[in-house]
Design an enzyme around this catalytic site. Structure first.
Site, PDB file in Angstrom:
ATOM      1  N   HIS A 182      44.311  75.531  75.537  1.00 52.35           N
ATOM      2  CA  HIS A 182      42.891  75.741  75.825  1.00 52.35           C
ATOM      3  C   HIS A 182      42.631  75.860  77.331  1.00 52.35           C
ATOM      4  O   HIS A 182      41.878  76.715  77.779  1.00 52.35           O
ATOM      5  CB  HIS A 182      42.045  74.611  75.229  1.00 52.35           C
ATOM      6  CG  HIS A 182      41.805  74.775  73.758  1.00 52.35           C
ATOM      7  ND1 HIS A 182      42.765  74.460  72.820  1.00 52.35           N
ATOM      8  CD2 HIS A 182      40.734  75.237  73.067  1.00 52.35           C
ATOM      9  CE1 HIS A 182      42.274  74.715  71.602  1.00 52.35           C
ATOM     10  NE2 HIS A 182      41.051  75.190  71.726  1.00 52.35           N
ATOM     11  N   LYS A 194      40.820  67.673  63.736  1.00 50.36           N
ATOM     12  CA  LYS A 194      40.317  66.445  63.128  1.00 50.36           C
ATOM     13  C   LYS A 194      39.352  65.760  64.077  1.00 50.36           C
ATOM     14  O   LYS A 194      39.410  65.965  65.282  1.00 50.36           O
ATOM     15  CB  LYS A 194      41.467  65.511  62.753  1.00 50.36           C
ATOM     16  CG  LYS A 194      42.140  64.833  63.919  1.00 50.36           C
ATOM     17  CD  LYS A 194      43.127  63.782  63.426  1.00 50.36           C
ATOM     18  CE  LYS A 194      44.041  63.295  64.530  1.00 50.36           C
ATOM     19  NZ  LYS A 194      43.489  62.161  65.293  1.00 50.36           N
TER      20      LYS A 194
END
Lengths: 212, 304
Positions: free
Chosen positions: A41, A121
């Site tokens: 990222h 998650k």
């Protein structure tokens, strides 16, 4: 919330199919997805988003990612990868990692790659939720820690990008999956299960604290 | 394929000259075979959740995963975490040699795929590739008067480590004072802050008092305790039972999907503190609470 399982074929998922999904729906994904977590990222933001002049050597990486991720799904995962007797990579453990660490980047990454979904998650924040609304994407929750169960849905490792530079857990692994089940916990209509549960549990916390 | 009914049995055997293989077995057991008390607690909670709920569905997958990991000898979770060794050794043992053997075992276990390469240089960002590096694996050791050697291992995942917390009391936001009620308030708060991010249902280790280091250490040590044990300190035993119940009233549930099961247990320890400080340290362990104990007495060993 329905217990029907909605099938998605990735990449090239249509925006209209994503817009139909609601918080609490269960989806089953088959096709190709790509793993990417912290280093990935930061790399995407530093090299392709913040940077005005993209270095020539990085351009093929973006092209390859777009090939698998246009209308596709990015999976927050740092797998355990083994090589089999034929020298092919194989995932042996591949559950989701905590997504909130990617909150500063995800809005821009969804936009850059035209993602239709992100799997992880723990949920993500308001900025990612707004990207889901604006660009037509969903946040999908896999079962944290259920790594072998999940790895069994990974049928093949198609390729890997940035393995040497990022290290195995952080690399972009391009994988073929079958019946990879997730729950929609953030939809494209601004609904987040994480937000509503946080509010409910904070309310309960206040109630309990008055008994101490 | 292995029979999952064998998974709770204590592994026994004789030591050979090369202990590294045995240490690899210890790591493998920790990574692939969840302790019996944790499996039983998860199973009990699974049965308590509503049949059609997301909580039940999550725990169904978790139970299946535990079985497959054991049968396939594969890591229960891909984040095999920080490798932590707690060692108690007799006078005659060479700690230097033992640490070298354990380090070699960690490298070998990584190569065999029981551990993910998890040691990253904090400045260069380079992954060492074999789980060794500065402070990796982590060793905590103490000499003791017994003749036996005890090595406890914990694999502590990053997701749950990140949601750990340390509260200096008093805490204005929570109106938590320097007393047992203040302690209870911050434990509850740590669990609310964690939501599903630490892979609920978790085990909550709490260090009450001490300094910032000893308090955090005590919190983490509590995670080595079996879920069904009872604190020897009567007051702390009460706090543990009460906090387990209260945390499970929060409704956060497995994975933060909502439900009855937010924690599997709360384990506490107290330390004396200086009058000026009152720290409450909270260590959150995910449901995949991977811990094992190796004991070597003479030429016999047990792993449980």
């Amino acid at each position: 919330m329905s217990n029907n399982i909605i099938q998605l074929k990735s990449p090239q998922i249509k925006e209209e199919d994503i817009r139909k999904l609601k918080k609490g729906d269960i989806v089953s994904i088959s096709g190709v997805m790509v793993t990417g977590r912290d280093v990935a990222h930061k790399y995407l933001k530093d090299v392709f988003i913040k940077n005005e002049n993209i270095p020539d050597e990085e351009k093929p990486i973006l092209d390859e990612l777009k090939k698998h991720l246009d209308g596709g799904i990015l999976y927050h995962c740092g797998p355990v990868v083994n090589k089999d007797e034929n020298g092919n990579y194989r995932f042996s453990a591949a559950g989701p990692t905590t997504s909130i660490r990617e909150e500063p980047y995800e809005y821009d990454v969804i936009k850059l790659l035209n993602l239709r979904g992100v799997i992880g998650k723990g949920g993500m924040g308001d900025k990612t939720l707004s990207a889901c609304q604006k660009f037509g994407a969903v946040y999908l929750h896999a079962i944290g820690g259920a790594a072998v169960y999940t790895a069994e849905r990974v049928k093949k490792v198609i390729g890997v990008l940035k393995l040497e530079e990022f290290g195995s857990p952080e690399a972009f692994w391009i994988i073929k999956v079958e019946n990879f089940e997730c729950i929609v916990t953030m939809d494209s209509h601004g609904e987040s299960l994480h937000k509503s549960l946080l509010e409910q549990s904070e309310k309960k916390q206040k109630e309990i604290m008055t008994t101490f | 394929m292995k029979d999952k009914n064998d998974r709770y049995s204590v592994i026994k055997g004789n030591i050979t000259e090369n202990r590294i293989e045995l240490f690899v077995e210890l790591i493998k057991q920790a990574s692939t075979n969840l302790p019996a008390d944790v499996v039983l607690a998860l199973e009990k909670q699974r049965a308590s959740e509503d049949e059609k709920s997301q909580a039940r569905r999550a725990l169904d997958v978790i139970m299946k995963n535990i079985d497959i990991a054991y049968e396939k000898e594969a890591p229960i979770c891909q984040d095999t975490g920080t490798v932590i060794f707690h060692i108690h050794y007799p006078e005659k043992e060479s700690l230097g040699l033992l640490k070298k053997e354990l380090r070699d075992a960690v490298k070998l276990a990584t190569k065999k795929g029981y551990l993910r390469p998890n040691a990253v240089d904090s400045i260069t960002g380079k992954n060492s590739g074999d789980n060794t590096g500065f402070g990796s694996p982590a060793f905590y050791s103490d000499v003791w008067e017994k003749d036996s050697l005890e090595i406890k291992i914990m694999l502590k995942g990053g997701g749950c480590e990140n949601v750990g917390a340390q509260y200096p009391l008093p805490d204005t936001r929570l109106d938590a004072g320097r007393d047992i009620n203040g302690v209870k308030k911050v434990i509850l708060d740590a669990v609310v802050r964690a939501q599903g991010k630490g892979c609920a249902p978790g085990i909550i280790g709490v260090g009450i008092g001490g300094d910032r280091v000893s308090g955090a250490m005590a919190a983490k040590e509590q995670i080595f305790r079996k879920l069904d044990d009872l604190n020897e300190d009567e007051k702390l035993a009460e706090v543990e039972a009460e906090m387990e119940k209260k945390c499970n009233e929060l409704g956060i549930g497995p994975m933060g999907f909502g439900g009855k099961t937010t924690v599997l247990g709360v384990k506490t320890a107290k330390l004396h503190r200086v009058p000026a400080s009152f720290f409450v340290s909270v260590s959150y362990m995910c449901w995949a609470a991977r811990r094992k104990k190796l004991e070597i007495t003479g030429n016999q060993y047990t792993i449980e």
